[in-house]
Motif scaffolding. Structure first.
Motif, PDB file in Angstrom:
ATOM      1  N   MET A 112      74.057  -9.493   9.895  1.00  0.00           N
ATOM      2  CA  MET A 112      73.327  -8.517   9.078  1.00  0.00           C
ATOM      3  C   MET A 112      74.031  -8.255   7.749  1.00  0.00           C
ATOM      4  SD  MET A 112      72.207  -5.981  12.216  1.00  0.00           S
ATOM      5  CE  MET A 112      71.076  -4.974  11.266  1.00  0.00           C
ATOM      6  N   MET A 113      74.482  -9.345   7.110  1.00  0.00           N
ATOM      7  CA  MET A 113      75.154  -9.238   5.820  1.00  0.00           C
ATOM      8  C   MET A 113      74.142  -8.866   4.749  1.00  0.00           C
ATOM      9  SD  MET A 113      78.219  -9.582   4.539  1.00  0.00           S
ATOM     10  CE  MET A 113      78.390  -8.784   2.947  1.00  0.00           C
ATOM     11  N   SER A 114      74.456  -7.825   3.983  1.00  0.00           N
ATOM     12  CA  SER A 114      73.569  -7.339   2.926  1.00  0.00           C
ATOM     13  C   SER A 114      74.360  -7.221   1.631  1.00  0.00           C
ATOM     14  CB  SER A 114      72.984  -5.977   3.324  1.00  0.00           C
ATOM     15  OG  SER A 114      72.267  -5.400   2.247  1.00  0.00           O
ATOM     16  N   HIS A 115      74.126  -8.147   0.710  1.00  0.00           N
ATOM     17  CA  HIS A 115      74.824  -8.138  -0.586  1.00  0.00           C
ATOM     18  C   HIS A 115      74.061  -7.208  -1.543  1.00  0.00           C
ATOM     19  CE1 HIS A 115      77.492 -11.457   0.577  1.00  0.00           C
ATOM     20  NE2 HIS A 115      76.429 -11.983   1.160  1.00  0.00           N
ATOM     21  N   ARG A 116      74.210  -5.921  -1.335  1.00  0.00           N
ATOM     22  CA  ARG A 116      73.408  -4.944  -2.082  1.00  0.00           C
ATOM     23  C   ARG A 116      74.120  -4.389  -3.305  1.00  0.00           C
ATOM     24  NH1 ARG A 116      72.744  -0.513   2.594  1.00  0.00           N
ATOM     25  NH2 ARG A 116      72.081  -2.427   3.647  1.00  0.00           N
ATOM     26  N   GLY A 117      75.413  -4.732  -3.481  1.00  0.00           N
ATOM     27  CA  GLY A 117      76.171  -4.260  -4.633  1.00  0.00           C
ATOM     28  C   GLY A 117      77.013  -3.041  -4.326  1.00  0.00           C
ATOM     29  N   ALA A 155      70.044   3.480 -13.465  1.00  0.00           N
ATOM     30  CA  ALA A 155      69.023   2.458 -13.249  1.00  0.00           C
ATOM     31  C   ALA A 155      69.296   1.653 -11.988  1.00  0.00           C
ATOM     32  CB  ALA A 155      68.948   1.538 -14.469  1.00  0.00           C
ATOM     33  N   PHE A 156      70.577   1.391 -11.711  1.00  0.00           N
ATOM     34  CA  PHE A 156      70.933   0.605 -10.528  1.00  0.00           C
ATOM     35  C   PHE A 156      70.850   1.434  -9.257  1.00  0.00           C
ATOM     36  CE2 PHE A 156      73.818  -1.647  -7.619  1.00  0.00           C
ATOM     37  CZ  PHE A 156      73.326  -2.944  -7.751  1.00  0.00           C
ATOM     38  N   CYS A 157      71.144   2.733  -9.367  1.00  0.00           N
ATOM     39  CA  CYS A 157      71.108   3.634  -8.206  1.00  0.00           C
ATOM     40  C   CYS A 157      70.358   4.909  -8.608  1.00  0.00           C
ATOM     41  CB  CYS A 157      72.527   3.952  -7.750  1.00  0.00           C
ATOM     42  SG  CYS A 157      72.610   4.942  -6.245  1.00  0.00           S
ATOM     43  N   PRO A 158      69.034   4.874  -8.586  1.00  0.00           N
ATOM     44  CA  PRO A 158      68.224   5.979  -9.130  1.00  0.00           C
ATOM     45  C   PRO A 158      68.526   7.372  -8.582  1.00  0.00           C
ATOM     46  CG  PRO A 158      66.857   4.059  -8.752  1.00  0.00           C
ATOM     47  CD  PRO A 158      68.198   3.744  -8.160  1.00  0.00           C
ATOM     48  N   PRO A 159      68.871   7.560  -7.299  1.00  0.00           N
ATOM     49  CA  PRO A 159      69.062   8.943  -6.827  1.00  0.00           C
ATOM     50  C   PRO A 159      70.347   9.610  -7.285  1.00  0.00           C
ATOM     51  CG  PRO A 159      69.514   7.414  -5.048  1.00  0.00           C
ATOM     52  CD  PRO A 159      68.965   6.595  -6.180  1.00  0.00           C
ATOM     53  N   ILE A 160      71.251   8.885  -7.920  1.00  0.00           N
ATOM     54  CA  ILE A 160      72.527   9.490  -8.303  1.00  0.00           C
ATOM     55  C   ILE A 160      72.332  10.415  -9.501  1.00  0.00           C
ATOM     56  CG2 ILE A 160      73.293   7.718  -9.973  1.00  0.00           C
ATOM     57  CD1 ILE A 160      76.078   7.926  -8.671  1.00  0.00           C
ATOM     58  N   SER A 161      73.078  11.487  -9.533  1.00  0.00           N
ATOM     59  CA  SER A 161      73.029  12.423 -10.650  1.00  0.00           C
ATOM     60  C   SER A 161      74.064  12.037 -11.702  1.00  0.00           C
ATOM     61  CB  SER A 161      73.302  13.852 -10.171  1.00  0.00           C
ATOM     62  OG  SER A 161      73.381  14.739 -11.267  1.00  0.00           O
ATOM     63  N   ILE A 162      73.609  11.904 -12.946  1.00  0.00           N
ATOM     64  CA  ILE A 162      74.540  11.624 -14.044  1.00  0.00           C
ATOM     65  C   ILE A 162      74.519  12.777 -15.046  1.00  0.00           C
ATOM     66  CG2 ILE A 162      74.399   9.117 -13.791  1.00  0.00           C
ATOM     67  CD1 ILE A 162      72.475   9.119 -16.205  1.00  0.00           C
ATOM     68  N   ALA A 163      74.143  13.954 -14.572  1.00  0.00           N
ATOM     69  CA  ALA A 163      74.071  15.121 -15.454  1.00  0.00           C
ATOM     70  C   ALA A 163      75.436  15.408 -16.066  1.00  0.00           C
ATOM     71  CB  ALA A 163      73.580  16.343 -14.675  1.00  0.00           C
ATOM     72  N   PRO A 272      70.203   2.482  -2.607  1.00  0.00           N
ATOM     73  CA  PRO A 272      70.041   1.030  -2.532  1.00  0.00           C
ATOM     74  C   PRO A 272      71.332   0.227  -2.554  1.00  0.00           C
ATOM     75  CG  PRO A 272      69.664   1.759  -4.775  1.00  0.00           C
ATOM     76  CD  PRO A 272      69.944   3.005  -3.966  1.00  0.00           C
ATOM     77  N   CYS A 273      72.482   0.876  -2.700  1.00  0.00           N
ATOM     78  CA  CYS A 273      73.752   0.154  -2.849  1.00  0.00           C
ATOM     79  C   CYS A 273      74.853   0.963  -2.181  1.00  0.00           C
ATOM     80  CB  CYS A 273      74.059  -0.063  -4.337  1.00  0.00           C
ATOM     81  SG  CYS A 273      74.177   1.492  -5.272  1.00  0.00           S
ATOM     82  N   VAL A 274      76.088   0.517  -2.346  1.00  0.00           N
ATOM     83  CA  VAL A 274      77.259   1.282  -1.921  1.00  0.00           C
ATOM     84  C   VAL A 274      77.798   2.022  -3.138  1.00  0.00           C
ATOM     85  CG1 VAL A 274      79.566   1.176  -0.918  1.00  0.00           C
ATOM     86  CG2 VAL A 274      77.818  -0.449  -0.179  1.00  0.00           C
ATOM     87  N   VAL A 275      78.078   3.301  -2.984  1.00  0.00           N
ATOM     88  CA  VAL A 275      78.617   4.109  -4.083  1.00  0.00           C
ATOM     89  C   VAL A 275      79.967   4.661  -3.647  1.00  0.00           C
ATOM     90  CG1 VAL A 275      78.270   6.091  -5.588  1.00  0.00           C
ATOM     91  CG2 VAL A 275      76.295   4.726  -4.857  1.00  0.00           C
TER      92      VAL A 275
END
Length: 416
Positions: A112-117, A155-163, A272-275
């Protein structure tokens, strides 16, 4: 070894799934082996697999005091990346990433390898300079890495807050697009199945109580299931490595700390990715079941317990809610802990010791899972040939005497 494919799946489905073979055997220990591996996690099973596959050694026992994958292999957050700073670290972690790409097909097992970034966030100018430096170092070593401005992070991770009003605003991030996650138990089972098919004995519920020596060399191990004779003992026991080494009077430069993680209730795909964030001390990804898998730094105290303190959870959740405000409305389902073994330079030990025939693979801190196939590959070389290969050589014990440390405190992200 029974092959897994669509034909066998359909056939067994029609038969009521009564014809599947056990993935591996449950043998009793033999009186002797060419090599004994202590530790039935990902690294130990990978070592056995590569010893059998690449070095033709089939008389191998993997000894696990519990069940395979029941230690750190089953208690990590499965993040895969290779964006480490130093050349030596980049070599072994990129080797691991290259192996991860084709490992599922090689083992005939879906890992179950997922190269999601993987995003590593910067929250101040000093951290941004260090991360930009790491990007350039990664590129020089052939590791994919890029720098993102805040709007690109969004853009790469839409739910993150960059306020910009956040206590620790996101001013940029590094991105390794080839990084991602996989399934820890699938990796363990895949290596176990493949190693077993080549004759490796996987002996569970068997604890090593002593390591025997004759004339300064390893001669066997005492276990709760009897004495096993062997000229090679390879310790891959993660947080308990210092306990194993102490059986031979060897004191290693390792500290063992609890490291905990937790998961939320399942939700629809949202991250959608690892943060990962060092400054606010949290990292998060989303599992295939929809759970948010959340981790932070190690507990400061030394311990062999597989649990952590509440203040770490409180701190990491406060940080996560700042980055992803919607998390405040989620319930956390369960928490667990593992034991990380940390070296002074935050890099591993892959080494011979002063006792002939005793080898150590340890000190991975929180970097152990991502290195699993490369660790096993390099350690198998060392155990079979009694000489480290090019990738393993920088991680020998001698570096703590020579001063040639591989300092990776920053690139180890939130762990140290």
């Amino acid at each position: 070894m029974q092959r897994y494919n669509i034909v066998s799946l359909v056939r067994e489905g029609l038969r009521g799934h009564t014809g599947w073979q056990p993935a591996w055997r449950f043998p009793d220990p033999k009186p002797s082996y060419d090599a004994v591996i202590i530790g039935g996690g990902g690294h130990g099973l990978a070592t056995a697999y590569y010893l059998a596959k690449l070095h033709g050694m089939s008389s191998i026992a993997v000894i696990e005091k519990g069940w395979i994958g029941g230690g750190n292999s089953g208690r990590n957050t499965t993040i895969i990346r290779s964006n480490y700073l130093n050349d030596e670290s980049a070599a072994i972690y990129q080797h691991a990433l290259d192996l991860w790409v084709g490992l599922g097909r090689e083992l005939d097992y879906n890992i179950m390898m997922s190269h999601r970034g993987v995003l590593n966030l910067a929250h101040d100018e000093g951290e941004a300079r260090q991360l930009r430096r790491r990007v350039e170092a990664n590129r020089l070593n052939g590791v994919d890495a890029e720098w993102l401005e805040p709007q690109d992070v969004k853009a790469f991770c839409p739910p993150i807050s960059i306020a910009p009003t956040l206590r620790y605003p996101v001013i940029g991030a590094t991105l390794q697009r080839s990084g991602g996650v996989n399934r820890h138990d699938a990796v363990v089972w895949g290596f176990a199945r493949a190693a077993d098919a080549m004759g490796v004995d996987i002996i569970q519920q068997c604890e090593v109580t002593a390591i025997l020596t004759e004339n300064g060399a390893v001669s066997g191990v005492e276990t709760t299931r009897g004495t096993i004779r062997t000229p090679r003992v390879a310790s891959v026991a993660a947080g308990h490595t210092s306990v194993i080494a102490a059986m031979l009077g060897i004191r290693l430069p390792i500290e063992s700390h609890p490291l905990q993680a937790l998961v939320s209730e399942p939700v629809k795909p949202v991250i959608p990715c690892v943060v990962m964030s060092n400054a606010v001390h949290v990292y998060v990804s989303q599992s295939d079941k929809g759970e948010l898998v959340i981790g932070a730094g190690i507990d400061p105290y030394l311990s062999y317990t597989q649990r952590g303190s509440f203040d770490i959870i409180e701190h990491q959740m406060a940080a996560l809610i700042e980055l992803f405000p919607f998390v405040s409305r989620l319930r956390m389902m369960r928490q667990w802990g593992g034991i990380v073994d940390v070296c002074p330079d935050a890099s591993p030990i892959i080494s011979r010791t002063r006792v002939k025939g005793f080898y150590v693979n340890a000190g991975w801190g929180t970097g152990g899972w991502k290195a699993t196939p490369a660790s096993g590959h390099a350690f198998a070389d060392l155990v079979a040939r009694d000489e480290p290969n090019r990738i393993a050589a920088p991680f020998a014990l001698e570096r703590f005497e020579s001063g040639a440390l591989v300092a990776e405190h920053g690139a180890a992200a939130v762990a140290h």
